[in-house]
Design a protein around this motif. Structure first.
Motif, PDB file in Angstrom:
ATOM      1  N   UNK A   1      30.989  22.304  84.285  1.00  0.00           N
ATOM      2  CA  UNK A   1      31.629  22.874  83.062  1.00  0.00           C
ATOM      3  C   UNK A   1      32.030  21.467  82.402  1.00  0.00           C
ATOM      4  N   UNK A   2      32.537  20.326  83.217  1.00  0.00           N
ATOM      5  CA  UNK A   2      32.911  18.967  82.464  1.00  0.00           C
ATOM      6  C   UNK A   2      33.263  18.098  83.492  1.00  0.00           C
ATOM      7  N   UNK A   3      33.274  16.902  83.002  1.00  0.00           N
ATOM      8  CA  UNK A   3      33.892  15.785  83.609  1.00  0.00           C
ATOM      9  C   UNK A   3      35.098  15.075  82.918  1.00  0.00           C
ATOM     10  N   UNK A   4      36.142  14.713  83.931  1.00  0.00           N
ATOM     11  CA  UNK A   4      37.559  14.376  83.278  1.00  0.00           C
ATOM     12  C   UNK A   4      37.856  13.117  83.923  1.00  0.00           C
ATOM     13  N   UNK A   5      38.189  12.303  83.125  1.00  0.00           N
ATOM     14  CA  UNK A   5      38.808  10.813  83.836  1.00  0.00           C
ATOM     15  C   UNK A   5      40.008  11.184  84.618  1.00  0.00           C
ATOM     16  N   UNK A   6      40.080  10.393  85.853  1.00  0.00           N
ATOM     17  CA  UNK A   6      41.475  10.599  86.429  1.00  0.00           C
ATOM     18  C   UNK A   6      42.587   9.596  85.798  1.00  0.00           C
ATOM     19  N   UNK A   7      42.321   8.919  84.796  1.00  0.00           N
ATOM     20  CA  UNK A   7      43.247   8.329  84.067  1.00  0.00           C
ATOM     21  C   UNK A   7      44.207   9.404  83.571  1.00  0.00           C
ATOM     22  N   UNK A   8      43.763  10.658  83.072  1.00  0.00           N
ATOM     23  CA  UNK A   8      44.748  11.828  82.650  1.00  0.00           C
ATOM     24  C   UNK A   8      46.016  11.656  83.731  1.00  0.00           C
TER      25      UNK A   8
ATOM     26  N   UNK B   1      35.742  30.594  79.748  1.00  0.00           N
ATOM     27  CA  UNK B   1      36.200  29.543  80.808  1.00  0.00           C
ATOM     28  C   UNK B   1      36.891  28.527  79.714  1.00  0.00           C
ATOM     29  N   UNK B   2      38.051  28.050  79.993  1.00  0.00           N
ATOM     30  CA  UNK B   2      38.774  26.959  79.519  1.00  0.00           C
ATOM     31  C   UNK B   2      38.962  25.690  80.213  1.00  0.00           C
ATOM     32  N   UNK B   3      38.547  24.658  79.563  1.00  0.00           N
ATOM     33  CA  UNK B   3      38.702  23.432  80.141  1.00  0.00           C
ATOM     34  C   UNK B   3      39.834  22.510  79.500  1.00  0.00           C
ATOM     35  N   UNK B   4      41.155  22.376  79.943  1.00  0.00           N
ATOM     36  CA  UNK B   4      42.112  21.990  79.208  1.00  0.00           C
ATOM     37  C   UNK B   4      42.573  20.439  79.867  1.00  0.00           C
ATOM     38  N   UNK B   5      42.771  19.684  78.868  1.00  0.00           N
ATOM     39  CA  UNK B   5      42.976  18.155  79.284  1.00  0.00           C
ATOM     40  C   UNK B   5      44.533  18.016  78.495  1.00  0.00           C
ATOM     41  N   UNK B   6      45.519  17.820  79.445  1.00  0.00           N
ATOM     42  CA  UNK B   6      46.641  17.570  78.810  1.00  0.00           C
ATOM     43  C   UNK B   6      47.074  16.105  78.867  1.00  0.00           C
ATOM     44  N   UNK B   7      46.926  15.413  78.003  1.00  0.00           N
ATOM     45  CA  UNK B   7      47.442  13.860  78.287  1.00  0.00           C
ATOM     46  C   UNK B   7      48.671  13.536  77.386  1.00  0.00           C
ATOM     47  N   UNK B   8      49.366  14.558  76.960  1.00  0.00           N
ATOM     48  CA  UNK B   8      50.593  14.216  75.867  1.00  0.00           C
ATOM     49  C   UNK B   8      51.443  13.219  76.605  1.00  0.00           C
TER      50      UNK B   8
ATOM     51  N   UNK C   1      33.942  10.332  92.386  1.00  0.00           N
ATOM     52  CA  UNK C   1      34.205   8.971  92.596  1.00  0.00           C
ATOM     53  C   UNK C   1      35.703   8.799  92.502  1.00  0.00           C
ATOM     54  N   UNK C   2      36.245   7.341  92.636  1.00  0.00           N
ATOM     55  CA  UNK C   2      37.462   7.310  92.342  1.00  0.00           C
ATOM     56  C   UNK C   2      37.980   7.309  91.144  1.00  0.00           C
ATOM     57  N   UNK C   3      37.409   7.541  89.980  1.00  0.00           N
ATOM     58  CA  UNK C   3      37.966   7.543  88.670  1.00  0.00           C
ATOM     59  C   UNK C   3      37.420   8.788  87.881  1.00  0.00           C
ATOM     60  N   UNK C   4      36.793   9.846  88.401  1.00  0.00           N
ATOM     61  CA  UNK C   4      36.341  11.034  87.895  1.00  0.00           C
ATOM     62  C   UNK C   4      36.518  12.282  88.592  1.00  0.00           C
ATOM     63  N   UNK C   5      36.686  13.370  87.884  1.00  0.00           N
ATOM     64  CA  UNK C   5      36.718  14.704  88.308  1.00  0.00           C
ATOM     65  C   UNK C   5      35.632  15.532  87.718  1.00  0.00           C
TER      66      UNK C   5
END
Length: 592
Positions: free
Chosen positions: A523-530, A462-469, A503-507
């Motif tokens: 698998x994880x929690x990621x901020x909607x800021x991304x 499983x890959x959890x990728x956050x691309x915020x460049x 919630x309104x800020x978290x996936x």
């Protein structure tokens, strides 16, 4: 799905009460719907919004009451309408900018500028004009008439003498021939009230006055609408002493960046549509990007229009009645998705791709896989392969094997089932929360690069990728986390991939075996800021599926390795609630 315990719920009656209390909720077109333009024809409202790089482009929505909006058609649906559209744009927010929708003598027109393609010889931008007499049929929209535009955001205005004018950002005016695209030399007609970036002009004629309404202040927190008028079409224009007409700049309102508006008269009352972000003045987390809001306008004879400030709950006079809808293939904007890819069916009209897709990337119920969406992987992944300047196909400009739909609820759950049997290292398929190629969150299944790990008996990971460049100042670091496939998913069946806005800020991203919902593994929690602003402040979040071989062997953008096809089934999107203030949510069943 659940509502956070700190949320105050507003439970109101259904739409039947609108006529009595004139109360409604913004946004009326939630999710990414930038730069709205609106007309009223024979008892029906029609609206168009920007789409930039996604395909099909420029959606047309219809509504009898300004609250319930149904997807009716798309203007850009075939490559011949603009060859290489979406592929010849390197920037993430190029493409189809700010359409204006107008109707004249039985014909609907959409005028806009295509940005980021080849520059014209004289330095002008590429202006396009599309028309149709059958707005419910996407294929009926014409190929474009091209014109040289001095700037973005063109508007169409017919004067009483039959002359047709285009107004563009600047604010410049030109006469135009709608058949040939020939335009006169541009003249400046108004500089606005001193705000930056005067743009988004629309002209209206009322009570012998020419009214010119524009957006100023940029599309961020200083965004506002101003208006001027003149007795002559080319001015001089005198500014409204009560400007701005509408704005939430320098306020503490939850709805911010209000602007780029258009006005419409329904035979009884005036209304305005504008873009806005649900961000508050901190303007940090707003994953649905620029959405469409509705505000009442009072416009007495011979006087200046007066607009109501945009908020989540709006009060005003009686809304138009809820009635029959113009026919069309699409759903209502906030409908859930229940898509099973039945044999013989087509891709749902609310599905979009990032850039124009290559041929045969998507197929329904093929290769002996009934009730599936087959995706052929692209060599380019959702970001584009770093260092790929010598291989342009790997930038993603030739198309990415991704298809999705807009996030249109603050709280939602989106899930699909995946059948995937990769044969080569780095073949990958999964789901994505995508703003642009530089801002996205992916939950994928891949054949592991590390074949020696004993805890990967199937070699799948499983890959959890956050691309915020693409975020400003690198505030959201990019990351790639890998996890062993849960034991419950190692039986060889389909794997359900799921993303939930808790919630309104978290996936929250999770997996489970498709045949056992009780075995869910978070698998994880990621901020909607991304996926807020960043490289896509003009756009908004898409939820969808992808397949890639991550730059593996192939020709151009097509992978040559075997076993990379991904088969997705049981596509589900279910909204739970819309946030309309800092603390209040509206259940998604409201008004349905």
């Amino acid at each position: 799905m659940y509502l956070p315990h700190i949320v105050k719920l507003a439970i109101f009656a259904a739409h039947a009460c609108f006529a009595a209390n004139s109360t409604y909720f913004n946004p009326v077109l939630p999710g990414w719907h930038s730069d709205p333009s609106i007309v009223y024809v024979d008892g029906t409202f029609y609206a168009a919004t920007s789409t930039f790089l996604v395909y099909p482009g420029i959606p047309i929505y219809t509504s009898p009451d300004l609250i319930h909006w149904k997807l009716t058609s798309h203007v850009w649906t075939r490559a011949s309408q603009l060859p290489n559209a979406g592929r010849d744009v390197a920037i993430q927010q190029g493409g189809f900018f700010a359409p204006t929708l107008r109707h004249k003598d039985g014909v609907f027109y959409v005028i806009n500028v295509y940005l980021g393609g080849p520059s014209l010889a004289n330095g002008s931008l590429l202006g396009t004009i599309y028309n149709t007499t059958n707005i419910v049929n996407s294929s009926a929209w014409s190929d474009p008439v091209y014109f040289n535009s001095p700037s973005i955001d063109p508007d169409l205005f017919w004067d009483d003498d039959g002359k047709v004018y285009v107004h563009t950002a600047g604010i410049k005016q030109q006469e135009i021939d709608l058949t040939t695209g020939k335009v006169s030399n541009p003249i400046s007609v108004w500089n606005g009230t001193g705000g930056s970036n005067p743009e988004g002009p629309h002209m209206y004629k009322k009570d012998g006055w020419y009214y010119l309404m524009i957006a100023e202040g940029g599309t961020e927190l200083g965004h506002r609408e101003t208006i001027a008028r003149s007795r002559h079409v080319s001015g001089p224009f005198v500014s409204n002493p009560s400007n701005p007409l509408v704005t939430n700049s320098n306020t503490s309102e939850y709805f911010q960046t209000v602007g780029h508006a258009d006005l419409v008269f329904d035979g009884k009352d005036w209304w305005g549509l504008a873009l806005s972000t649900r961000s508050g003045p901190e303007w940090e987390i707003y994953p649905m990007g620029r959405e469409t809001v509705l505000f009442p306008v009072s416009w007495e004879e011979g006087k200046w229009p007066v607009a109501t400030q945009v908020r989540g709950i709006m009060d005003g006079w009686e809304l138009p009645p809820y009635g029959p809808f113009v026919s069309g293939p699409g759903p209502f904007n906030n409908d859930p998705d229940v898509v099973d890819f039945a044999p013989g069916s087509s891709l749902p009209p609310q599905f979009v791709t990032w850039r124009y897709p290559e041929d045969d990337v998507f197929a329904i119920s093929e290769d002996g896989h009934p009730n599936t969406l087959r995706i052929r992987p692209s060599r380019a992944n959702l970001t584009g392969i770093p260092g790929s300047t010598t291989q342009p196909a790997l930038t993603g400009q030739s198309g990415i094997s991704f298809i999705g739909r807009r996030q249109v609820h603050t709280l939602f759950t989106y899930s699909v089932d995946l059948e995937f049997k990769p044969q080569d290292l780095d073949q990958e398929a999964g789901i994505s929360v995508l703003l642009t190629q530089l801002n996205h969150i992916d939950l994928g299944i891949a054949l592991s690069r590390n074949t020696s790990q004993s805890d990967h008996p199937s070699q799948l990971e499983i890959r959890l990728r956050t691309e915020g460049s693409g975020t400003p100042n690198g505030t959201v670091p990019s990351s790639l986390q890998t996890f062993a496939l849960p034991e419950s998913c190692n039986a060889g069946g389909d794997i359900r991939l799921e993303v939930t806005a808790i919630n309104s800020t978290t996936y929250m991203l999770s997996v489970k075996p498709a045949n056992n919902a009780n075995e869910k593994v978070v698998i994880g929690y990621v901020s909607a800021l991304v996926v807020s602003g960043g490289s896509g402040p003009f756009t908004g979040t898409l939820l969808g599926v992808y397949a890639t071989c991550n730059g593996g062997k192939g020709s151009g953008n097509e992978c040559s390795s075997s076993g990379g096809n991904a088969y997705f089934s049981r596509w589900r999107y279910q909204g739970a609630a819309e946030q309309y203030s800092f603390t209040e949510f509206l259940p998604s069943t409201y008004g349905m």
